[in-house]
Design an enzyme around this catalytic site. Structure first.
Site, PDB file in Angstrom:
ATOM      1  CG  ASN A   7      46.166 -44.512  -9.848  1.00 53.90           C
ATOM      2  OD1 ASN A   7      46.334 -45.327  -8.937  1.00 53.90           O
ATOM      3  ND2 ASN A   7      46.928 -43.447  -9.987  1.00 53.90           N
ATOM      4  CG  HIS A  10      44.215 -45.355  -3.433  1.00 52.64           C
ATOM      5  ND1 HIS A  10      45.276 -44.921  -2.664  1.00 52.64           N
ATOM      6  CD2 HIS A  10      43.766 -44.269  -4.087  1.00 52.64           C
ATOM      7  CE1 HIS A  10      45.443 -43.627  -2.862  1.00 52.64           C
ATOM      8  NE2 HIS A  10      44.550 -43.203  -3.718  1.00 52.64           N
ATOM      9  CG  HIS A  50      52.989 -42.671  -8.132  1.00 50.98           C
ATOM     10  ND1 HIS A  50      52.492 -41.518  -7.594  1.00 50.98           N
ATOM     11  CD2 HIS A  50      54.336 -42.518  -8.136  1.00 50.98           C
ATOM     12  CE1 HIS A  50      53.473 -40.686  -7.303  1.00 50.98           C
ATOM     13  NE2 HIS A  50      54.609 -41.275  -7.610  1.00 50.98           N
ATOM     14  NE  ARG A  52      54.010 -41.088  -2.775  1.00 53.45           N
ATOM     15  CZ  ARG A  52      53.465 -39.886  -2.996  1.00 53.45           C
ATOM     16  NH1 ARG A  52      52.357 -39.785  -3.710  1.00 53.45           N
ATOM     17  NH2 ARG A  52      53.996 -38.811  -2.488  1.00 53.45           N
ATOM     18  NE  ARG A  56      52.939 -42.105   0.639  1.00 49.80           N
ATOM     19  CZ  ARG A  56      52.756 -40.783   0.677  1.00 49.80           C
ATOM     20  NH1 ARG A  56      51.592 -40.281   0.350  1.00 49.80           N
ATOM     21  NH2 ARG A  56      53.707 -39.965   1.051  1.00 49.80           N
ATOM     22  CD  GLU A  77      50.186 -41.367 -11.519  1.00 49.26           C
ATOM     23  OE1 GLU A  77      50.449 -41.193 -10.313  1.00 49.26           O
ATOM     24  OE2 GLU A  77      49.048 -41.295 -11.966  1.00 49.26           O
ATOM     25  CB  THR A 108      49.969 -36.558  -7.096  1.00 46.04           C
ATOM     26  OG1 THR A 108      50.527 -37.864  -7.056  1.00 46.04           O
ATOM     27  CG2 THR A 108      50.875 -35.660  -7.895  1.00 46.04           C
ATOM     28  CD  GLU A 158      47.080 -37.627 -15.559  1.00 41.91           C
ATOM     29  OE1 GLU A 158      47.798 -38.532 -16.032  1.00 41.91           O
ATOM     30  OE2 GLU A 158      46.508 -37.725 -14.454  1.00 41.91           O
ATOM     31  CG  HIS A 197      44.260 -35.507  -8.351  1.00 42.73           C
ATOM     32  ND1 HIS A 197      45.320 -36.272  -7.928  1.00 42.73           N
ATOM     33  CD2 HIS A 197      43.705 -35.013  -7.239  1.00 42.73           C
ATOM     34  CE1 HIS A 197      45.410 -36.221  -6.625  1.00 42.73           C
ATOM     35  NE2 HIS A 197      44.431 -35.470  -6.171  1.00 42.73           N
TER      36      HIS A 197
HETATM   37  N1  PXP Z   1      46.749 -38.725 -12.220  1.00 44.39           N
HETATM   38  C1  PXP Z   1      47.809 -38.545 -11.411  1.00 44.39           C
HETATM   39  C2  PXP Z   1      49.049 -37.992 -11.997  1.00 44.39           C
HETATM   40  C3  PXP Z   1      47.746 -38.899 -10.054  1.00 44.39           C
HETATM   41  O1  PXP Z   1      48.816 -38.724  -9.266  1.00 44.39           O
HETATM   42  C4  PXP Z   1      46.557 -39.452  -9.546  1.00 44.39           C
HETATM   43  C5  PXP Z   1      46.459 -39.821  -8.108  1.00 44.39           C
HETATM   44  O2  PXP Z   1      47.321 -40.823  -7.793  1.00 44.39           O
HETATM   45  C6  PXP Z   1      45.490 -39.645 -10.432  1.00 44.39           C
HETATM   46  C7  PXP Z   1      45.597 -39.253 -11.760  1.00 44.39           C
HETATM   47  C8  PXP Z   1      44.207 -40.277  -9.997  1.00 44.39           C
HETATM   48  O3  PXP Z   1      43.571 -39.465  -9.078  1.00 44.39           O
HETATM   49  P1  PXP Z   1      42.370 -40.036  -8.240  1.00 44.39           P
HETATM   50  O4  PXP Z   1      42.907 -41.166  -7.422  1.00 44.39           O
HETATM   51  O5  PXP Z   1      41.916 -38.872  -7.437  1.00 44.39           O
HETATM   52  O6  PXP Z   1      41.332 -40.522  -9.232  1.00 44.39           O
END
Ligand code: PXP
Length: 247
Positions: A7, A10, A50, A52, A56, A77, A108, A158, A197
């Protein structure tokens, strides 16, 4: 083999911190597309983004650039809104992961209440699947949510690992047990079981005791670690740590 979905939201968070109003500027950095390339080089199996409602971090243009130029499955996402369903049907990601989305949350924060929101989610699942997109439900590891995800026809779940990641000691053990039970149930119902997550190198060994996992989606720790070693190396470290699962 356990797959690693990276992901890169960030990376876009960092760009937006300085260039939200100047995205066309040649100065706008870092580039999510370049980050996706680094993730590929590090051994990612899929890329997760994702977009949003409040934009953001990832922008629509990022999503389409990554879709067009990165030769890995794309996991998109999204919140359950008409805008996002329309975007997904144009973007044609390999998978959509439906997530809850409110403006106030930092990220999330909880799973999607598939059980409670069944009526409003069902048409979205059908619309996405009619467009050739597989659907995953980001849910807390609880029986009603797993069962509702199966009933609604999703291909995947998930499991939200946030509570697991933020629990320590005995609490961690019971959160791990929760994940075990949900994974077993999901698998028995024919769902692909993913997790995500808050996963990091510290909690990964315990997570890998959970059976039937197909893919982990990991973002924050990889981007954080990339400040020290670069994203390619951070992804490779994680992919290496995941090796041997289920053997
Ligand atoms: N899965 C989903 C559905 C998420 O929303 C996120 C966070 O954006 C992640 C996985 C990844 O989480 P993390 O950034 O804490 O590794």
């Amino acid at each position: 083999m356990l797959l690693l979905g990276v992901n890169i939201d960030h990376i876009a968070t960092l760009r937006q911190a300085r260039y939200a109003d100047m995205l066309e500027s040649p100065n706008a950095e870092p580039s999510p597309l370049d980050a996706a390339r680094d993730a590929v080089a590090g051994g990612a199996d899929s890329i997760t983004i994702h977009v949003r409602g409040d934009r953001r971090h990832m922008q629509e243009t990022d999503a389409f650039a990554i879709r067009e130029q990165i030769d890995l499955p794309l996991n998109f996402e999204m919140g359950n809104t008409e805008e996002m369903v329309a975007m997904a049907l144009r973007l044609k990601p390999d998978f959509v992961c439906l997530v809850p989305e409110t403006r106030e949350e930092v990220t999330t924060e909880g799973g999607l209440d598939v059980h409670g929101l069944y009526e409003s989610l069902e048409p979205t699942v059908k619309a996405l699947q009619s467009g050739g997109i597989k659907v995953s439900m980001f849910i807390d590891p609880d029986t009603p949510q797993v069962e509702a995800s199966s009933k609604i026809g999703a291909e995947m779940i998930e499991l939200h690992t946030g509570c697991f990641a933020n629990a320590f000691g005995e609490d961690r053990a019971s959160e791990t047990e929760r994940l075990h039970a949900a994974a077993k149930l999901g698998h028995s119902l024919g769902l692909q079981v993913n997790a995500g997550h808050g996963i990091n190198l510290q909690n990964l060994p315990e997570l890998l005791t959970v059976p039937h996992l197909a893919e982990l989606n990991i973002g924050h720790t990889l981007v954080a670690r990339s400040v020290r070693v670069g994203l390619e190396a951070a992804v490779r470290e994680m992919a290496d740590a995941m090796k041997g699962y289920g053997e």
